[in-house]
Design an enzyme around this catalytic site. Structure first.
Site, mmCIF file in Angstrom:
data_model
loop_
_atom_site.group_PDB
_atom_site.id
_atom_site.type_symbol
_atom_site.label_atom_id
_atom_site.label_comp_id
_atom_site.label_asym_id
_atom_site.label_seq_id
_atom_site.Cartn_x
_atom_site.Cartn_y
_atom_site.Cartn_z
ATOM 1 N N ARG A 110 -5.261 1.998 7.619
ATOM 2 C CA ARG A 110 -6.294 1.276 6.846
ATOM 3 C C ARG A 110 -5.677 0.087 6.085
ATOM 4 O O ARG A 110 -4.629 0.193 5.480
ATOM 5 C CB ARG A 110 -6.953 2.241 5.865
ATOM 6 C CG ARG A 110 -7.947 1.601 4.879
ATOM 7 C CD ARG A 110 -7.285 1.213 3.578
ATOM 8 N NE ARG A 110 -8.225 0.677 2.598
ATOM 9 C CZ ARG A 110 -7.867 0.073 1.473
ATOM 10 N NH1 ARG A 110 -6.598 -0.082 1.188
ATOM 11 N NH2 ARG A 110 -8.759 -0.379 0.634
ATOM 12 N N SER A 129 1.050 2.743 -7.030
ATOM 13 C CA SER A 129 0.101 1.976 -6.211
ATOM 14 C C SER A 129 0.756 0.807 -5.480
ATOM 15 O O SER A 129 0.076 0.057 -4.783
ATOM 16 C CB SER A 129 -1.017 1.433 -7.108
ATOM 17 O OG SER A 129 -0.485 0.451 -7.973
ATOM 18 N N GLY A 176 -6.683 -2.923 3.210
ATOM 19 C CA GLY A 176 -7.680 -3.387 2.250
ATOM 20 C C GLY A 176 -7.658 -4.901 2.150
ATOM 21 O O GLY A 176 -7.367 -5.605 3.126
ATOM 22 N N ASP A 177 -7.911 -5.403 0.955
ATOM 23 C CA ASP A 177 -7.969 -6.846 0.747
ATOM 24 C C ASP A 177 -6.597 -7.482 0.536
ATOM 25 O O ASP A 177 -6.421 -8.682 0.773
ATOM 26 C CB ASP A 177 -8.848 -7.171 -0.464
ATOM 27 C CG ASP A 177 -8.347 -6.490 -1.742
ATOM 28 O OD1 ASP A 177 -7.781 -5.381 -1.642
ATOM 29 O OD2 ASP A 177 -8.521 -7.056 -2.831
ATOM 30 N N GLY A 192 -10.609 -2.590 -2.189
ATOM 31 C CA GLY A 192 -10.358 -3.723 -1.309
ATOM 32 C C GLY A 192 -11.455 -4.009 -0.313
ATOM 33 O O GLY A 192 -11.699 -5.170 0.044
ATOM 34 N N THR A 209 0.694 -3.912 -2.395
ATOM 35 C CA THR A 209 0.019 -2.635 -2.662
ATOM 36 C C THR A 209 0.463 -1.556 -1.681
ATOM 37 O O THR A 209 0.924 -1.860 -0.569
ATOM 38 C CB THR A 209 -1.517 -2.810 -2.539
ATOM 39 O OG1 THR A 209 -2.159 -1.635 -3.034
ATOM 40 C CG2 THR A 209 -1.958 -3.030 -1.106
ATOM 41 N N THR A 234 -7.570 -6.899 -7.317
ATOM 42 C CA THR A 234 -7.168 -5.491 -7.222
ATOM 43 C C THR A 234 -8.452 -4.672 -7.238
ATOM 44 O O THR A 234 -9.506 -5.165 -7.623
ATOM 45 C CB THR A 234 -6.275 -5.057 -8.403
ATOM 46 O OG1 THR A 234 -6.998 -5.227 -9.620
ATOM 47 C CG2 THR A 234 -4.991 -5.859 -8.474
ATOM 48 N N GLY A 235 -8.308 -3.414 -6.858
ATOM 49 C CA GLY A 235 -9.484 -2.540 -6.876
ATOM 50 C C GLY A 235 -9.897 -2.159 -5.467
ATOM 51 O O GLY A 235 -9.070 -2.106 -4.556
ATOM 52 N N THR A 259 -2.231 -1.700 -7.320
ATOM 53 C CA THR A 259 -1.985 -3.000 -6.653
ATOM 54 C C THR A 259 -1.473 -4.016 -7.673
ATOM 55 O O THR A 259 -1.846 -3.976 -8.831
ATOM 56 C CB THR A 259 -3.268 -3.540 -5.986
ATOM 57 O OG1 THR A 259 -3.738 -2.581 -5.057
ATOM 58 C CG2 THR A 259 -3.068 -4.867 -5.290
HETATM 59 N N1 GLY Z 1 -6.981 -3.605 -3.459
HETATM 60 C C1 GLY Z 1 -6.069 -2.802 -2.802
HETATM 61 C C2 GLY Z 1 -6.616 -2.084 -1.675
HETATM 62 O O1 GLY Z 1 -7.810 -1.864 -1.597
HETATM 63 O O2 GLY Z 1 -5.846 -1.661 -0.831
#
Ligand code: GLY
Length: 328
Positions: free
Chosen positions: A195, A45, A197-198, A221, A185, A218-219, A167
């Site tokens: 794409r 990840s 994420g957060d 995003g 990540t 994490t998770g 992540t």
């Molecule tokens: N938290 C990592 C992502 O969604 O890319």
């Protein structure tokens, strides 16, 4: 001095603490710690051996924030470089910008003379291909319209990056009391190319402010982006909440995010006094931290906050019934 990390940071937390003990800064420590996760071939990840996007390309995201001066650097969708956290740090230190993506980020990485590397390992490629084939999508994924038709079903079936240990977050407080926070990540596995994420989005997956503390996620995003989760933890502390209350409140904010793909969400955090905490909507989630007087890091349970208000209320009423029965 303390280093706090998501559980997969265990492979780098000792080295991060060693940096602090040698007089290094919080920024140096988190960069060092994250390098070990980015290079870990068993972690699909983050960094090298991260799972690729739908087209089979490993795209990495990272961000770093310096709590002394509210400065940050971030990169998104970077291909061919093992340590996006270091590119993010260079963005913060060398440019008048704080966020580069795609070919611009890769160009900058080349200018900074970061070495190129093929990040797709045979194991990550096998997982990527097996999953595509198992879901009968191997033949159609290149057709944009087919992909868009199937994305709803597809994401549910395949793409929770937490399944692949998901992540990495590192937060450190150094001997001067300065705080820094870093996130790295490979993002949502089988994601639509490009794409983000957060993790590279300051305020969503990462925030550090010496005056209050730091938080990282994490998770899933998209949920943290839509709720501004990491910054929320810091703002709640600014408003007078303790770290435990602030993390709980930021997790509860996620209940309002109407996300058909809602999944795991996790926060690690540190307050300005050097106290760590962590939160998750998964019951068994752990995090790791190490202070300067520990020989080994400790893994601890995160505070569990269910994914919905209904589950939270059900839990609380079951707990109240349980304690009534015990008392009776
Ligand atoms: N938290 C990592 C992502 O969604 O890319």
């Amino acid at each position: 001095m303390i280093v706090v990390a998501s559980r997969n940071g265990n492979v780098g937390i000792r080295q991060a603490m060693a940096v602090l003990k040698a007089g290094g800064s919080a920024l140096d420590a988190i960069e060092e710690g994250i390098h070990h996760v980015e290079s870990n071939p068993a972690d699909h990840s983050v960094g090298y051996s991260g799972l690729p996007n739908l087209l089979g390309e490993v795209e990495l995201d990272a961000s770093i924030m310096d709590g002394r001066r509210l400065a940050s650097g971030a990169v998104g969708s970077v291909r061919g470089y093992e340590h996006p956290i270091s590119i993010a740090r260079k963005v913060m230190e060398e440019l008048p910008h704080c966020f580069l993506v795609g070919t611009g980020a890769e160009r900058f990485a080349a200018e900074m003379e970061f070495p190129k590397k093929d990040l797709l390992t045979p194991e990550a490629r096998r997982i990527w291909l097996d999953t595509l084939n198992r879901n009968a999508l191997g033949g159609v994924y290149r057709e944009r319209t087919d992909y868009l038709d199937k994305i709803r079903e597809w994401v549910k079936k395949s793409a929770d990056p937490e399944k692949y240990t998901g992540t990495t977050n590192f937060i450190a407080m150094d001997a001067r009391g300065d705080i820094a926070c870093g996130v790295s990540t490979s993002g949502w596995a089988w994601k639509y190319p490009g794409r983000l994420g957060d993790s590279p989005v300051i305020g969503a997956g990462n925030y550090a402010d010496n005056r209050y503390g730091a938080a990282a996620c994490t998770g899933r995003g998209e949920m943290a982006v839509n709720a501004g989760t990491a910054r929320s933890v810091i703002l709640y502390m600014k408003m007078g909440m303790s770290l435990e209350e602030a993390g709980l409140e930021a997790m509860k904010d996620l209940w309002a995010v109407q996300d058909p793909y809602a999944g795991s969400m996790n926060i690690v955090a540190l307050d300005r006094f050097g106290e760590p905490a962590a939160f998750s909507n998964q019951k068994t989630a752990l995090y790791v931290y190490m202070t300067e007087d520990m020989d080994e890091p400790v893994e601890k349970a995160r505070t569990y906050v269910p994914m919905t208000r209904q589950e939270w209320e059900k839990e609380r009423s079951e707990r109240a019934e349980g304690s009534e029965r015990t008392a009776g």
